[in-house]
Design an enzyme around this catalytic site. Structure first.
Site, mmCIF file in Angstrom:
data_model
loop_
_atom_site.group_PDB
_atom_site.id
_atom_site.type_symbol
_atom_site.label_atom_id
_atom_site.label_comp_id
_atom_site.label_asym_id
_atom_site.label_seq_id
_atom_site.Cartn_x
_atom_site.Cartn_y
_atom_site.Cartn_z
ATOM 1 N N LYS A 81 0.858 -1.189 0.000
ATOM 2 C CA LYS A 81 0.000 0.000 0.000
ATOM 3 C C LYS A 81 0.891 1.235 0.000
ATOM 4 C CE LYS A 81 -3.847 2.071 2.553
ATOM 5 N NZ LYS A 81 -4.750 1.901 3.723
ATOM 6 N N ASP A 85 -13.782 4.477 9.980
ATOM 7 C CA ASP A 85 -14.109 4.499 8.550
ATOM 8 C C ASP A 85 -14.687 3.157 8.107
ATOM 9 O OD1 ASP A 85 -14.346 5.923 6.202
ATOM 10 O OD2 ASP A 85 -12.353 5.391 5.468
#
Length: 338
Positions: free
Chosen positions: A186, A280
C-alpha cells in the site's frame, strides 16, 4: 532505423499537445498545474549538448517543451541496448526527484531544444506550499513500478502488478524475494506525504495494525520507505470487496450476511479492546475472501479512543459516520449500546 543523415526518426507528437497534456500530469488540478509550472525554470540546449549522462547522479528533472532528444542506454559491456529519439512534449530524468540512484540513460539534444527544469530542493519547497502538485509523483512511481524496464522493486519486495487505487493510496501486488509469498504493498499518495497529519496517520496505520492479531483484520507484515513515500506491506487477500458485491447487485444468503456482520463486529470489538477506533467502516473497507470470511481493511485514520476528539478535526466518510464523529465529539466505539 536511421535516416540518410544518420539520425533516428523522432516520435511525432499529437498535434497541439503540450507537456500539461501528458498522462503524468492528468491527476493535477488547475491550481496544482499552475504551481508546478511556476516552480520550473526554462533551460535551452543546443543540438549535440547532453541533458543527462548515464551513470551520473542527478537531482533534477527536465520537461521537454520544444524540440527532440536522443535517449541512449548502454549495457555493462558498453554496447547500446536501447536508443530512441523523443519529440516534445516529454519528461526526462524524473526519477531523480525520488531516488539518488545514477541516471539510467544518456540524453542528448537531437535538435535545439527548450526545456523546463525542476530540482529536488525546489520541488520539496513547492510541495510544502502546494501538496496537490505532488500527485504526478504517485503516477510516475506507479508507472515505473509496473514497467518491464522500470524499478519494479520496493525494498526487498518484487512488484508484479496493481491491485487497486484510491485518493489516499495505491495498492500493488508484490512477492517476497526469498519466500515467494505474495503480499500487497500500500503506497501513500505523494500529495499526502507533504500533509503532516495524513502522513502521520498513514505511518501510524502500519504500527497500529501490526499490533492487532485477529482472523478478521488484515495482517500487516512490514513497512518500507522508498521513492519519496511510505509503503505498508500487508497480506494479499483473494476475493472481493463488499462494495463490489453490492455494486454488482449480487444477492447474498442471509446466513452469509449474518456471519459477515458478526465477523466485522468481532474485529471491531477486538480493536476497541486494544484502544483503537477505526472511524471508517464502510463496504469498501470490508473484504470478502474467497472462502467467504470478512476481513476489515484500512486503519489509516484509526485513532486511540482516549484521543479521538483531541485534534478537533472531522475525519471519515460522511455517509458512514456516526453523529458524534461528524460533530467532532469523543468516540467510544459504541460501548454499552447493544
Amino acid at each position: 532505423l536511421r535516416d540518410s543523415g544518420g539520425h533516428l526518426p523522432p516520435v511525432v507528437p499529437q498535434a497541439g499537445r503540450t507537456w500539461l497534456d501528458l498522462p503524468l500530469f492528468a491527476s493535477l488540478t488547475e491550481d496544482g498545474r499552475a504551481a508546478l509550472r511556476s516552480a520550473m525554470a526554462p533551460v535551452s540546449f543546443a543540438r549535440g549538448q547532453a541533458l543527462l549522462r548515464q551513470g551520473a547522479i542527478g537531482h533534477d528533472m527536465f520537461v521537454l517543451d520544444e524540440g527532440a532528444v536522443q535517449v541512449c542506454v548502454r549495457g555493462d559491456d558498453g554496447a547500446v541496448s536501447f536508443q530512441r529519439v523523443i519529440q516534445a512534449p516529454a519528461i526526462l530524468g524524473e526519477m531523480a526527484l525520488v531516488t539518488h540512484e545514477p541516471r539510467s540513460a544518456t540524453v542528448v539534444a537531437e535538435t535545439d531544444v527548450r526545456t523546463l527544469r525542476m530540482d529536488k530542493a525546489t520541488l520539496d519547497a513547492l510541495f510544502a506550499r502546494s501538496p496537490d502538485a505532488a500527485k504526478f509523483l504517485t503516477t510516475m512511481v506507479g508507472e515505473r513500478l509496473l514497467e518491464q524496464r522500470g524499478i519494479r522493486k520496493v525494498g526487498k519486495y518484487q512488484v508484479v502488478g496493481r491491485l487497486g487505487s484510491g485518493g489516499v493510496a495505491t495498492v500493488f501486488e508484490a512477492v517476497h524475494p526469498t519466500l515467494g509469498t505474495p503480499v500487497a504493498l500500500k503506497m501513500l499518495s505523494h500529495a499526502l506525504v507533504f500533509d503532516p497529519s495524513f502522513a502521520a496517520h498513514f505511518s501510524k496505520e502500519g504500527r497500529l495494525v501490526a499490533q492487532l492479531n485477529h482472523e478478521n483484520i488484515v495482517r500487516v507484515l512490514d513497512t518500507e520507505q522508498a521513492y519519496g513515500t511510505h509503503f505498508i506491506v500487508m497480506e494479499k487477500l483473494t476475493g472481493t470487496l463488499l462494495e463490489d458485491v453490492i455494486d454488482r447487485g449480487e444477492r447474498l444468503e442471509w446466513s452469509l450476511i449474518r456471519r459477515m456482520l458478526v465477523e466485522v463486529c468481532n474485529a471491531l470489538a477486538y480493536s476497541h479492546d486494544k484502544g483503537l477506533i477505526h472511524r471508517d467502516i464502510k463496504p469498501s473497507n470490508v473484504f470478502l475472501t474467497s472462502d467467504k470470511r470478512a476481513k476489515l481493511l484500512d486503519f489509516g485514520i484509526a485513532v486511540d479512543a482516549s484521543q479521538s476528539a483531541d485534534d478537533n478535526r472531522v475525519i471519515g466518510t460522511p455517509y458512514y459516520m456516526s453523529p458524534e464523529q461528524i460533530m467532532g465529539q469523543q468516540l467510544d466505539g459504541g460501548r454499552g449500546r447493544f
